[in-house]
Design an enzyme around this catalytic site. Structure first.
Site, mmCIF file in Angstrom:
data_model
loop_
_atom_site.group_PDB
_atom_site.id
_atom_site.type_symbol
_atom_site.label_atom_id
_atom_site.label_comp_id
_atom_site.label_asym_id
_atom_site.label_seq_id
_atom_site.Cartn_x
_atom_site.Cartn_y
_atom_site.Cartn_z
ATOM 1 N N GLU A 1 0.829 -1.193 0.000
ATOM 2 C CA GLU A 1 0.000 0.000 0.000
ATOM 3 C C GLU A 1 0.869 1.249 0.000
ATOM 4 O O GLU A 1 2.096 1.185 0.111
ATOM 5 C CB GLU A 1 -0.924 0.002 1.233
ATOM 6 C CG GLU A 1 -0.172 -0.077 2.558
ATOM 7 C CD GLU A 1 -1.081 -0.373 3.744
ATOM 8 O OE1 GLU A 1 -2.125 -1.033 3.557
ATOM 9 O OE2 GLU A 1 -0.732 0.041 4.860
ATOM 10 N N HIS B 1 0.482 5.768 1.176
ATOM 11 C CA HIS B 1 -0.334 6.751 1.874
ATOM 12 C C HIS B 1 0.447 8.039 2.042
ATOM 13 O O HIS B 1 1.670 8.073 1.883
ATOM 14 C CB HIS B 1 -0.816 6.226 3.220
ATOM 15 C CG HIS B 1 0.200 5.399 3.948
ATOM 16 N ND1 HIS B 1 1.349 5.937 4.490
ATOM 17 C CD2 HIS B 1 0.255 4.066 4.198
ATOM 18 C CE1 HIS B 1 2.047 4.972 5.065
ATOM 19 N NE2 HIS B 1 1.420 3.829 4.884
ATOM 20 N N HIS C 1 5.888 6.503 7.725
ATOM 21 C CA HIS C 1 6.078 5.475 8.740
ATOM 22 C C HIS C 1 7.533 5.485 9.190
ATOM 23 O O HIS C 1 8.432 5.713 8.366
ATOM 24 C CB HIS C 1 5.826 4.075 8.159
ATOM 25 C CG HIS C 1 4.393 3.666 8.134
ATOM 26 N ND1 HIS C 1 3.987 2.434 7.671
ATOM 27 C CD2 HIS C 1 3.256 4.293 8.516
ATOM 28 C CE1 HIS C 1 2.678 2.331 7.766
ATOM 29 N NE2 HIS C 1 2.210 3.449 8.266
ATOM 30 N N HIS D 1 4.856 0.236 -0.377
ATOM 31 C CA HIS D 1 5.689 -0.543 0.549
ATOM 32 C C HIS D 1 4.944 -1.779 1.050
ATOM 33 O O HIS D 1 3.713 -1.851 1.016
ATOM 34 C CB HIS D 1 6.129 0.324 1.729
ATOM 35 C CG HIS D 1 4.979 0.837 2.550
ATOM 36 N ND1 HIS D 1 4.231 1.928 2.178
ATOM 37 C CD2 HIS D 1 4.443 0.408 3.728
ATOM 38 C CE1 HIS D 1 3.289 2.154 3.079
ATOM 39 N NE2 HIS D 1 3.388 1.237 4.029
ATOM 40 N N CYS E 1 6.194 0.259 14.807
ATOM 41 C CA CYS E 1 5.833 1.176 13.728
ATOM 42 C C CYS E 1 5.318 2.463 14.369
ATOM 43 O O CYS E 1 4.370 2.425 15.165
ATOM 44 C CB CYS E 1 4.766 0.568 12.825
ATOM 45 S SG CYS E 1 4.294 1.643 11.451
#
Length: 537
Positions: free
Chosen positions: A470, A472, A476, A510, A524
């Site tokens: 995905e 975004h 992260h 990723h 995370c």
């Protein structure tokens, strides 16, 4: 090689219908030949080699039909090799009308795409059906309005957003002149208006949406979009001829956003009926090609000089079957009064977005009541409205979990065997709609009442398991805690060992994998307020 075998082996072609108007004694044949040369090889015909001619790169005249209703006018159908466009927006527009746009008496009447161009340009990401699904509104046109005028404070714009949403509007957008002025700066305005509409939705039970105007400098545009996405924005207002047509295509394909196209700066293309592109081609076909889910245009009889036929042709073009492209909403606007809704309903039908702003702002009983009257007028002509539950989108490891009873902020979370006290082990996602395998998570800090701007989670992947692939708008940070895993960033596979710190950048595709025989665990760290990821095939 025979002409028949050459034709069989040639790349696919698309067609353009040009209306050429003779203004002197030059023959239509000569004018048409000049056009196809100008739009492709742009050199004297006698200088063209047989090799170039054999490749059929020069546009080919397929038909010339005289127009009985317009003296000296002919509709000339030309085909071009699709690959001469490079399958990019700038070169497509260049082949379509580049140098000829600088001349006179040539108007594009239609574009007939082939399969390769339909595949190269995705078109609308949501379209009519997708927007209805997000709003849960069926059986009537959508109602849109605009916050204005420029110069109001951020608080005043947010209050307008609240009143419009409480009155029942489906979409509340910035006026196109509201950008990043110092009296209502972009980031502050987007946060305030999005918060306003979220609170209004909680009161009404609706799912109204706020669309900010994206119009910064080139180096600001994408940061504006990313900021908006992180605030939970579902759509944007953007003018292709202010920011560049391919910018709109890029944003539509990169971000999971509804695109509302604004016609600012496009008028010079269609004010002369003998030259340019009529609204149906420019604001219909081309805006839809760029990814516009909604195309705003002036309705006949308002502040602008569109005719009812131009409006009808444009609406039909946006909603006609066009390869695999989704159908777009026509959005008639431009000084419409509330008493025009009956005529607009008859002309455009149900799959339309009605945009009325000024008439509501000046309503004698205020904006809230004006918006309610707007909605009532629509429902008078479309009594079969249906409101359906808005379907939940694909869940994500980044979704915000509900705070669980009995859990709260902790001074210390005690660790034992890669589990932390007072925190449940939960599924990676709430269903299996996206591809993943053998992965669990523990929410550690962030969603339990802490006053942080970030969340810390622990994920563990079983041998042979993997997360979803995905991307975004938020970043992260990944810290290896247990075993060894692999991070796929784009097309690069990176080892992540214990104590390694890895970063996933904005919009970077990723995935995390465990190809070892032992569990792979990692922390995370992510923004507390964040957008939902977009699956990557």
């Amino acid at each position: 090689m025979s002409s028949s075998s050459l034709h069989h082996e040639s790349p696919s072609r698309f067609q353009v219908v040009y209306r050429i108007t003779r203004r002197n004694e030059t023959s239509i044949e000569s004018l048409a030949r000049d056009l196809v040369i100008e739009q492709t090889v742009e050199c004297p015909p006698e200088s063209l080699s047989q090799e170039i001619l054999g490749k059929r790169i020069v546009g080919e005249i397929q038909e010339m039909v005289p127009m009985d209703s317009i003296q000296g006018a002919f509709d000339v159908t030309v085909s071009y090799r699709s690959d001469t466009t490079g399958f990019t927006v700038p070169q497509f527009l260049n082949v379509l009308f580049g140098n000829t746009s600088i001349k006179n008496n040539v108007s594009i009447q239609d574009i007939r795409f082939d399969t390769s161009l339909h595949q190269a340009f995705r078109g609308p990401g949501f379209g009519v059906a997708g927007i209805r699904e997000l709003l849960g509104v069926y059986g009537r046109p959508l109602a849109c309005t605009a916050i204005k005028p420029m110069g109001l404070t951020t608080g005043q714009l947010a209050e307008l957003t609240t009143q419009f949403a409480l009155g029942g509007a489906d979409i509340v957008k910035d006026d196109h002149g509201i950008s990043n002025q110092h009296f209502h700066p972009f980031e502050q305005r987007v946060c305030a208006c999005q918060e306003a509409i979220t609170k209004a939705n909680a009161r009404t039970g609706k799912n109204s949406m706020y669309f900010p105007m994206i119009s910064g400098r080139f180096d600001q545009l994408e940061r504006q979009v990313q900021w908006a996405v992180r605030q939970g924005i579902r759509g944007i207002l953007i003018a292709p001829f202010l920011v560049g047509p391919d910018t709109v295509r890029y944003l539509s394909e990169t971000y999971n956003l509804i695109i509302m196209g604004h016609p600012a700066l496009s008028g010079t293309f269609f004010h002369d009926p003998s030259h340019g592109m009529p609204p149906a081609v420019l604001l219909g076909t081309i805006f839809r090609m760029l990814g516009a889910d909604i195309s705003i245009f002036p309705h006949a009889g308002g502040r602008f000089a569109f005719t009812e036929k131009q409006c009808s042709d444009l609406a039909n073009t946006l909603r006609r079957d066009e390869g695999q492209w989704k159908k777009s909403y026509p959005c008639p606007a431009g000084g419409m009064s509330l008493d025009r809704i009956e005529a607009m309903s008859a002309l455009y039908g149900v799959d339309t977005v009605f945009l009325i702003g000024g008439a509501i702002l000046k309503h004698p009983e205020g904006v809230l009541e004006g918006t309610r009257v707007f909605m009532d007028r629509i429902r008078e002509h479309f009594p079969n409205e249906q409101a359906r539950r808005v379907s939940d989108e694909s869940p994500s490891s980044c979704e915000l979990p509900a705070r669980r009873q009995g859990f709260g902020p902790a001074t210390v979370l005690r660790h034992k065997d890669y589990r932390w006290s007072d925190r449940e082990v939960t599924a990676y996602k709430s269903d299996d709609s996206c591809s993943f395998r053998g992965i669990s998570r523990q929410e550690l800090t962030g969603p339990f009442g802490e006053q942080t701007s970030f969340d810390v989670r622990y994920f563990e992947i079983e041998p042979g398991g993997h997360s979803s692939k995905e991307r975004h708008a938020h970043e992260h940070i990944i810290i290896g805690v247990r075993g060894t895993g692999k991070l796929l960033k784009g097309s690069v596979l990176i080892d992540v060992n214990i104590h390694d710190v890895a970063r996933v950048a904005t919009m970077e595709p990723h995935q995390l994998r465990n190809d070892s025989t032992e569990p792979f665990g990692f922390f995370c760290i992510v923004d507390h307020n964040r957008d939902r990821p977009i699956p990557v095939e």
